[in-house]
Write an enzyme that holds these catalytic residues in place. Structure first.
Site, PDB file in Angstrom:
ATOM      1  N   ASP A 204       0.853  -1.186   0.000  1.00 17.80           N
ATOM      2  CA  ASP A 204       0.000   0.000   0.000  1.00 17.80           C
ATOM      3  C   ASP A 204       0.891   1.239   0.000  1.00 17.80           C
ATOM      4  O   ASP A 204       0.774   2.128   0.835  1.00 17.80           O
ATOM      5  CB  ASP A 204      -0.903  -0.013   1.237  1.00 17.80           C
ATOM      6  CG  ASP A 204      -2.031   1.008   1.157  1.00 17.80           C
ATOM      7  OD1 ASP A 204      -2.413   1.396   0.036  1.00 17.80           O
ATOM      8  OD2 ASP A 204      -2.534   1.421   2.223  1.00 17.80           O
ATOM      9  N   ASN A 209       1.713   6.810   3.300  1.00 23.84           N
ATOM     10  CA  ASN A 209       2.431   5.830   4.120  1.00 23.84           C
ATOM     11  C   ASN A 209       3.943   6.036   4.068  1.00 23.84           C
ATOM     12  O   ASN A 209       4.715   5.136   4.420  1.00 23.84           O
ATOM     13  CB  ASN A 209       2.088   4.405   3.684  1.00 23.84           C
ATOM     14  CG  ASN A 209       0.725   3.968   4.194  1.00 23.84           C
ATOM     15  OD1 ASN A 209       0.265   4.437   5.225  1.00 23.84           O
ATOM     16  ND2 ASN A 209       0.073   3.083   3.463  1.00 23.84           N
ATOM     17  N   ASP A 221       3.316   1.579   8.209  1.00 26.68           N
ATOM     18  CA  ASP A 221       2.073   0.844   7.961  1.00 26.68           C
ATOM     19  C   ASP A 221       2.226  -0.259   6.917  1.00 26.68           C
ATOM     20  O   ASP A 221       1.804  -0.119   5.757  1.00 26.68           O
ATOM     21  CB  ASP A 221       0.946   1.788   7.560  1.00 26.68           C
ATOM     22  CG  ASP A 221      -0.414   1.106   7.628  1.00 26.68           C
ATOM     23  OD1 ASP A 221      -0.470  -0.069   8.056  1.00 26.68           O
ATOM     24  OD2 ASP A 221      -1.423   1.732   7.255  1.00 26.68           O
TER      25      ASP A 221
END
Length: 330
Positions: A204, A209, A221
């Protein structure tokens, strides 16, 4: 102890968060700030005479303990290689996943920073370097229990769930026909790429992030870490709709990446396929979480006739993108 899947996640209160953190031996100063997270619940918790901690409470029934620990383990491996990754804290026994009542949680050091400037070629080059180093570690061995990012889970399962439970009757025929064509296009892209290597990736890797600090990208994360092609962590760094601009950006990322790992250019066939899978999975994610009160409250635009109509239009544009030649390295 009750079944985790039966625990109403929205009953997590500030007092419970503070009590959970203090159960690990910390003394909270009572300050608590809910951070922007919906899949899990994440809070900044003030600690007496110390830097605040980040407490991450895992959504019940999403990941098993073993799958969460694989997320933690890749972070530990990366930190051991001196990579700028924010890993969870461990107690004296070496544990990083904790329980308080029916809740599972982890604690992280707070790391400041700002989002990277993805239009800045120097930032992209540095991001490529760091991802090359991350993927060198990610390729060392596979995940054993975390699932892969694949057409079945992100594509077919998402389409099936939306078709059965959410798409308005007036749009079902258009959605069904269009998504069938999308799956054909995605499979064609995968076939063109061939048997590309699957490695442990962040999964992701968008700007939210990544924390830019001291001229270094810090990655946070890893909750969506999965087995996937390396390009999954690169394509989301591309910005804008101009193809030439994206190819310039890509060239800068790959130049930095290749200093530490070898990028397989066949994976460029997967950029639009992975983008399409992300779009399908995102709508299904919102739908699957719709019974969580946080979702109707924060995503008021979702699950309306207008939303689904616009979603279908976006998917039609993506079908056209799937039919275009892949990006090329300059």
């Amino acid at each position: 102890m009750s079944d985790l899947s039966a625990q109403p996640f929205y009953q997590l209160t500030p007092d419970t968060v503070i009590d959970a953190v203090e159960s690990m031996g910390y003394l909270s100063d009572g300050r608590i700030l809910a951070l922007n997270s919906y899949e899990n619940r994440v809070y900044q918790v003030g600690i007496e005479e110390e830097v605040p901690l980040i407490a991450k409470f895992y959504r019940p029934a999403r990941w098993s303990d073993a799958q969460i620990l694989e997320e933690h383990e890749i972070c530990f491996e990366l930190v051991e290689r001196e990579l700028p990754v924010v890993a969870p804290l461990r107690n004296a026994q070496g544990d990083s996943l904790f329980r308080f009542g029916d809740y599972r949680f982890a604690l992280y050091p707070r790391r400041g920073g700002r989002a990277p400037e993805l239009a800045d070629l120097d930032h992209l080059y540095r991001l490529g370097q760091t991802l090359g180093r991350i993927h060198l570690v990610g390729a060392a061995h596979p995940f054993k229990v975390r699932p892969p990012l694949d057409i079945q889970s992100y594509g077919r399962d998402s389409i099936d769930f939306i078709s059965r439970n959410f798409i308005p009757a007036s749009l079902r025929s258009a959605y069904t026909s269009l998504t069938a064509d999308l799956l054909v296009g995605i499979e064609r892209c995968y076939a063109a790429a061939g048997d590309v290597r699957q490695i442990r990736v962040h999964g992701d890797c968008h700007g939210g992030n990544i924390l830019w600090r001291d001229d270094t990208p810090n990655f946070v994360d890893f909750d969506d870490a999965r087995m996937a092609p390396a390009i999954q962590d690169l394509w989301m760094l591309l910005t804008g709709d101009d193809r030439q601009q994206q190819q310039v950006q890509l060239a800068e990322i790959v130049e930095g990446y290749n200093e530490f790992a070898d990028f397989d250019p066949r994976e460029l066939h997967l950029v639009e396929a992975l983008r399409t899978l992300r779009m399908l999975n995102y709508s299904a994610w919102l739908a699957r979480r719709w019974e969580d009160p946080a979702f109707p409250h924060n995503f008021t635009w979702f699950n309306t006739e207008r939303y689904w109509g616009e979603h279908i239009l976006q998917l039609r544009e993506q079908l056209s993108a799937l039919q275009q030649p892949p990006l090329q390295l300059l």
